[in-house]
Scaffold this motif. Structure first.
Motif, PDB file in Angstrom:
ATOM      1  N   TRP A 122       0.854  -1.200   0.000  1.00  0.00           N
ATOM      2  CA  TRP A 122       0.000   0.000   0.000  1.00  0.00           C
ATOM      3  C   TRP A 122       0.880   1.236   0.000  1.00  0.00           C
ATOM      4  N   ASN A 123       0.773   2.051  -1.033  1.00  0.00           N
ATOM      5  CA  ASN A 123       1.425   3.362  -1.041  1.00  0.00           C
ATOM      6  C   ASN A 123       0.469   4.340  -0.366  1.00  0.00           C
ATOM      7  N   ILE A 124       0.839   4.726   0.847  1.00  0.00           N
ATOM      8  CA  ILE A 124      -0.042   5.545   1.689  1.00  0.00           C
ATOM      9  C   ILE A 124       0.126   7.020   1.298  1.00  0.00           C
ATOM     10  N   VAL A 125      -0.936   7.647   0.840  1.00  0.00           N
ATOM     11  CA  VAL A 125      -0.871   9.087   0.573  1.00  0.00           C
ATOM     12  C   VAL A 125      -1.977   9.794   1.352  1.00  0.00           C
ATOM     13  N   THR A 126      -1.697  11.075   1.647  1.00  0.00           N
ATOM     14  CA  THR A 126      -2.668  11.838   2.435  1.00  0.00           C
ATOM     15  C   THR A 126      -3.561  12.690   1.537  1.00  0.00           C
ATOM     16  N   TYR A 148      -1.864  14.523   8.223  1.00  0.00           N
ATOM     17  CA  TYR A 148      -0.925  13.505   8.716  1.00  0.00           C
ATOM     18  C   TYR A 148      -1.360  12.935  10.065  1.00  0.00           C
ATOM     19  N   ARG A 149      -2.038  13.759  10.896  1.00  0.00           N
ATOM     20  CA  ARG A 149      -2.551  13.207  12.167  1.00  0.00           C
ATOM     21  C   ARG A 149      -3.597  12.128  11.867  1.00  0.00           C
ATOM     22  N   ARG A 150      -4.478  12.439  10.906  1.00  0.00           N
ATOM     23  CA  ARG A 150      -5.484  11.449  10.518  1.00  0.00           C
ATOM     24  C   ARG A 150      -4.793  10.181   9.967  1.00  0.00           C
ATOM     25  N   ASP A 221       6.366  16.672   8.235  1.00  0.00           N
ATOM     26  CA  ASP A 221       5.357  15.764   8.804  1.00  0.00           C
ATOM     27  C   ASP A 221       5.343  14.421   8.075  1.00  0.00           C
ATOM     28  N   GLY A 222       5.592  14.477   6.770  1.00  0.00           N
ATOM     29  CA  GLY A 222       5.641  13.238   5.983  1.00  0.00           C
ATOM     30  C   GLY A 222       6.773  12.338   6.462  1.00  0.00           C
ATOM     31  N   ARG A 223       7.920  12.945   6.761  1.00  0.00           N
ATOM     32  CA  ARG A 223       9.076  12.157   7.216  1.00  0.00           C
ATOM     33  C   ARG A 223       8.820  11.555   8.603  1.00  0.00           C
ATOM     34  N   LYS A 331       3.877  19.809   0.078  1.00  0.00           N
ATOM     35  CA  LYS A 331       4.945  20.719   0.512  1.00  0.00           C
ATOM     36  C   LYS A 331       6.305  20.348  -0.085  1.00  0.00           C
ATOM     37  N   SER A 332       6.644  19.060  -0.058  1.00  0.00           N
ATOM     38  CA  SER A 332       7.991  18.693  -0.509  1.00  0.00           C
ATOM     39  C   SER A 332       8.147  18.935  -2.013  1.00  0.00           C
ATOM     40  N   ARG A 333       7.089  18.699  -2.794  1.00  0.00           N
ATOM     41  CA  ARG A 333       7.212  18.923  -4.246  1.00  0.00           C
ATOM     42  C   ARG A 333       7.303  20.420  -4.547  1.00  0.00           C
ATOM     43  N   PHE A 334       6.593  21.212  -3.773  1.00  0.00           N
ATOM     44  CA  PHE A 334       6.687  22.669  -3.910  1.00  0.00           C
ATOM     45  C   PHE A 334       8.139  23.112  -3.698  1.00  0.00           C
ATOM     46  N   GLU A 335       8.765  22.614  -2.636  1.00  0.00           N
ATOM     47  CA  GLU A 335      10.150  23.016  -2.338  1.00  0.00           C
ATOM     48  C   GLU A 335      11.112  22.547  -3.426  1.00  0.00           C
ATOM     49  N   LEU A 336      10.850  21.336  -3.934  1.00  0.00           N
ATOM     50  CA  LEU A 336      11.726  20.799  -4.986  1.00  0.00           C
ATOM     51  C   LEU A 336      11.677  21.700  -6.221  1.00  0.00           C
ATOM     52  N   VAL A 337      10.465  22.065  -6.630  1.00  0.00           N
ATOM     53  CA  VAL A 337      10.299  22.883  -7.835  1.00  0.00           C
ATOM     54  C   VAL A 337      10.901  24.273  -7.615  1.00  0.00           C
TER      55      VAL A 337
END
Ligand SMILES: Cc1cc2nc3c(=O)[nH]c(=O)nc-3n(C[C@H](O)[C@H](O)[C@H](O)COP(=O)(O)O)c2cc1C
Length: 442
Positions: A122-126, A148-150, A221-223, A331-337
């Motif tokens: 399962w690839n868990i995504v929020t 992420y809390r959920r 939070d993802g990490r 968030k992480s993809r925003f920072e990458l771009v």
């Protein structure tokens, strides 16, 4: 074979990961709705002894309908079909903790694990987008930290449900009429902030005990979530330096969480554009980039980073972007771009070209030897435990990788020549979890 083993996952997406793949003469866009196309891809990946195939997913329509090659099967349904034409390869489906209920997902993944003989992941995504929330009775998406809390509580429930039948709960005595030892089947009685679930699951414990848990969000939070739950992490990393920093950080967090470093594998994406010579590979990359439709690419970028860039002049640098703390999307993809555009001083048009191949995943164009060198370098220098292989064109790009790059990795002693395990956990070198309800012998 060296002690540490490289892991390869084939990320399958339509007729290729390049955003203009469907317009290239080497693909057939009619295959997008053809299960035989995906069965063929899974067989090719299995011929290459890949650990797994993986399907992304969302709960919304993506991008510009006019120019986007649509037609996407729901992943768990499709993987069930793939399980019937393969024997070894792992089958990883994306599903969202934001727009599902734990009981439903626990059942679905348990079923795939049973049907495939222990190959489900399962690839868990929020789920980052407001557009998805708008399909589920809401105008805007839940706040990032809350998502992420959920997700954390979601995992508490799902894993408890998977554990709710102990391994030896089945008796199946036709003589006495006892089917199950009911002392080994447990109500979970979860009452939390987001969920209230009685249990047990209405499915017996599956071959892997718990399907493999993969995660794909690289924010702070993802990490934190990954270090608690994930057994493999898919991530987009542009440079060796960034990848090494991410790898080191995640391994440190896993250990701080009380787990072993090898309990979690880090698998960055790579888009391999292969050619007989480097010039041929670069020519193919350029040919694909020439097929990008800029208005569509701007729309995709807008959805990817959650900032509307419609109407921004293509030959100008990006406008000033808000701080990441103001971003509620990915968030992480925003920072990458943002970092990519700043580091290389790219105009919007140039940025679209850089993202067209893999939406922020690194694109490596070269000969099979050059791609194998790249894989080996990242694997042996603390940047990756393996790769999420994202062929720009499908099936041809995956076929080329299996026929031209995999033999080199095998010859270098980095990658398996045959499957030694049967389950996905065995391919990834991960232990089968014990049910939390099993009484440990004293
Ligand atoms: C390889 C990879 C695959 C992903 N697949 C999906 C997907 O299928 N569906 C989805 O909603 N998000 C997907 N994501 C996005 C993340 O799950 C996450 O929503 C996003 O990165 C935001 O998380 P962050 O804010 O922690 O960075 C993927 C990310 C990566 C790196």
């Amino acid at each position: 074979m060296s002690a540490r083993e490289l892991h390869l996952n084939a990320f399958l997406m339509g007729v290729g990961h390049h955003e203009a793949a469907w317009r290239h003469p080497r693909t057939d866009p009619r295959a997008l709705d053809d299960v035989a196309h995906f069965q063929n891809l899974a067989r090719i990946a299995e011929r290459g002894t890949f650990d797994s195939v993986f399907l992304a997913d969302g709960v919304q329509i993506w991008g510009d309908v006019k120019h986007t090659a649509a037609g996407r099967f729901e992943p768990l349904t499709l993987l069930t079909a793939l399980s019937q034409v393969t024997d070894h390869i792992g089958l990883i489906a994306t599903a969202s903790t934001g727009f599902s209920e734990p009981y439903n997902l626990a059942r679905l993944f348990s079923s795939l694990d049973h049907i495939s003989g222990g190959r489900a992941g399962w690839n868990i995504v929020t789920t980052a987008q407001d557009r998805s929330a708008q399909n589920f009775n809401r105008e805007v998406n839940t706040e990032h930290a809350e998502r992420y809390r959920r997700a954390g509580e979601f995992l508490d429930v799902v894993t408890a449900l998977w554990d709710s039948w102990e391994d030896d709960a089945l008796v199946i005595d036709q003589e006495t009429g006892v089917f199950a030892d009911d002392t080994k089947v447990h109500e979970i009685n979860h009452k939390g902030r987001f969920f209230s679930v009685r249990g047990p699951l209405n499915a017996v414990r599956s071959p892997q005990g718990r399907p493999l848990l993969v995660q794909a969000g690289s924010s702070e939070d993802g990490r934190t979530f990954a270090s608690a739950w994930a057994e493999a992490v898919f991530t987009a990393q542009q440079t060796h330096e960034e990848a090494t920093a991410f790898y080191t950080d995640l391994k440190r967090r896993v250990v701080a969480f009380g787990r072993a470093e090898n309990d979690l594998l880090v698998l960055p994406g790579i888009v391999p554009v292969l050619g007989g010579t480097e010039a041929e590979a670069l020519a193919l990359a350029a040919e694909l980039d020439d097929l990008i439709i800029p208005t569509r690419a701007v729309r995709q970028l807008t959805e990817l980073i959650g900032i509307d860039l419609t109407g921004h002049p293509l030959d100008e640098r990006l406008p000033e972007l808000p701080p990441v703390s103001h971003v509620n999307g990915a968030k992480s993809r925003f920072e990458l771009v943002r970092d990519l555009a700043e580091r290389e001083k790219l105009t919007l048009r140039q940025l679209l070209g850089r993202l067209g191949g893999g939406r922020g995943h690194q694109v490596v164009a070269g000969t099979p030897e050059q791609i194998a060198d790249h894989v080996e370098l990242w694997f042996t220098t603390g940047a990756a435990d393996g790769f999420n292989v994202m062929a720009p064109l499908l099936p041809s790009g995956l076929e080329d990788f299996v026929d031209q790059v995999v033999p080199l990795l095998r010859a270098r002693g980095l990658f398996r020549t045959e499957y030694t395990g049967r389950t996905l956990r065995e391919h990834y070198g991960l232990a089968r979890p014990v049910s939390r309800y099993s009484r440990v012998p004293v």
